[in-house]
Design an enzyme around this catalytic site. Structure first.
Site, short mmCIF file in Angstrom:
data_model
loop_
_atom_site.label_atom_id
_atom_site.label_comp_id
_atom_site.label_asym_id
_atom_site.label_seq_id
_atom_site.Cartn_x
_atom_site.Cartn_y
_atom_site.Cartn_z
N GLU A 63 0.84 -1.20 0.00
CA GLU A 63 0.00 0.00 0.00
C GLU A 63 0.87 1.25 0.00
O GLU A 63 0.62 2.20 -0.76
CB GLU A 63 -0.93 0.00 1.20
N TRP A 85 -8.64 -1.48 -0.05
CA TRP A 85 -9.31 -0.27 -0.52
C TRP A 85 -10.57 -0.58 -1.32
O TRP A 85 -11.23 0.34 -1.81
CB TRP A 85 -8.34 0.57 -1.36
N TYR A 127 -4.41 9.89 -1.13
CA TYR A 127 -3.02 10.05 -0.68
C TYR A 127 -1.99 10.30 -1.78
O TYR A 127 -1.29 11.30 -1.79
CB TYR A 127 -2.61 8.81 0.12
N CYS A 179 -6.48 9.87 6.57
CA CYS A 179 -6.44 9.64 8.02
C CYS A 179 -5.03 9.90 8.54
O CYS A 179 -4.83 10.73 9.42
CB CYS A 179 -6.88 8.21 8.35
N ARG A 200 -5.22 11.85 12.04
CA ARG A 200 -6.39 12.55 12.58
C ARG A 200 -7.47 11.58 13.06
O ARG A 200 -8.21 11.87 14.00
CB ARG A 200 -6.99 13.49 11.53
N ASP A 203 -8.60 4.00 13.30
CA ASP A 203 -9.28 2.72 13.55
C ASP A 203 -8.26 1.87 14.29
O ASP A 203 -7.37 1.27 13.69
CB ASP A 203 -9.68 2.09 12.21
#
Length: 298
Positions: A63, A85, A127, A179, A200, A203
């Site tokens: 990733e 994803w 991203y 995130c 921010r 999970d």
């Protein structure tokens, strides 16, 4: 010395026992605390791949390598057997078309049909787009990663060595806003590269473990490209949460004792930050407890 994984387990316990319970965007609900920090020392070659459950570290590294390409379509990920994803474009496809397609069939169509992938596999300017092709107000694209590598080499005492993905003007076009959104770097006088990652939204059961691995892999790559040694990875979380359908899994993980962190090394010196492949990453001594299954909240 206390095993560094206990930092994570203590945070997991804190969220589980004292988190503020509320309804979230996904409708699943969470227990959440605000503000947390963990510190991992990478200087001895170890990396924080959690041992109290199996973390599929190759998936996390793949990733990160995909982010570095600047890509925003899941097709290259699926070709590498990375499915983390898929949930977002699959959900969009089902809502838009009304077709109750299985994830397996959807992914197969993405891989086999280029035009279908172009329409339904796109995540928007997530991203990689922001890291490598941030569109400035001047109309120029800015490669934050290339700029960072240059600064690490040429101005290592700078306090401006960072990149981020929170492009306000493009948030609405993203399948999921970033995130892990800010990575800042610091070079010590004796040549160690430190990283501060601000996330921010966390999970804690599923995502955090991958973020630790991805950030560690990136730190190793950047250190090699700049002729530095890996130092400390400092992870800071904003809204740190457990989904309400993850509570039993968290309790299961907390009942386990950590084992030694593995070592991660790079098998070769890549020509550039764009030249790394999954085969370049070697992990030794990883002996985790069994995997713990949990559903992703979309």
């Amino acid at each position: 010395m206390l095993h560094p994984e206990y930092q994570y387990l203590d945070l997991l316990s804190r969220v589980l026992d004292h988190g503020d319970e509320r309804l979230d965007r996904t409708g699943v609900g969470t227990r959440s605390v605000f503000g947390a920090m963990l510190r991992f020392d990478l200087s001895d070659g170890t990396v924080p791949i959690l041992t109290t459950k199996r973390v599929f570290w190759k998936t996390a590294v793949k990733e990160m390598l995909w982010f570095l390409t600047g890509g925003t379509n899941i097709r290259p990920l699926l070709r590498e057997n990375v499915r983390i994803w898929t949930d977002w474009p699959l959900d969009a496809y089902r809502r838009t078309t009304g077709e109750d397609i299985s994830q397996e069939d959807f992914e197969q169509r993405i891989v086999e049909d280029e035009s279908f992938a172009a329409r339904w596999g796109e995540l928007g300017p997530v991203y990689g787009k922001q890291w490598r092709r941030w569109l400035g107000t001047d109309g120029r694209e800015h490669d934050q990663i290339a700029d960072l590598v240059r600064m690490l080499r040429e101005t290592p005492a700078s306090r401006r060595m960072l990149f981020h993905g929170w492009n306000v003007g493009e948030l609405g076009e993203m399948a999921l806003p970033p995130c892990h959104m800010v990575y800042q770097y610091h070079v010590t006088s004796d040549g160690r590269l430190n990283c501060l990652l601000f996330q921010r939204s966390v999970d804690l059961l599923l995502g955090a473990a991958f973020n630790f691995v991805g950030a560690s892999a990136l730190q190793l790559m950047l250190a090699q490209q700049a002729g530095l040694r890996p130092g400390e990875l400092v992870w800071a979380g904003g809204d740190v949460h457990l989904y309400l359908n993850h509570l039993d899994q968290a309790r299961e993980q907390l009942a386990r004792e950590p084992r030694p962190f593995p070592r991660m090394t790079l098998a070769r010196h890549a020509a550039s930050i764009d030249d790394y492949r999954i085969e370049d990453f070697e992990v030794e001594g990883y002996d985790p407890h069994a995997a713990i299954k949990a559903d992703v909240a979309v």
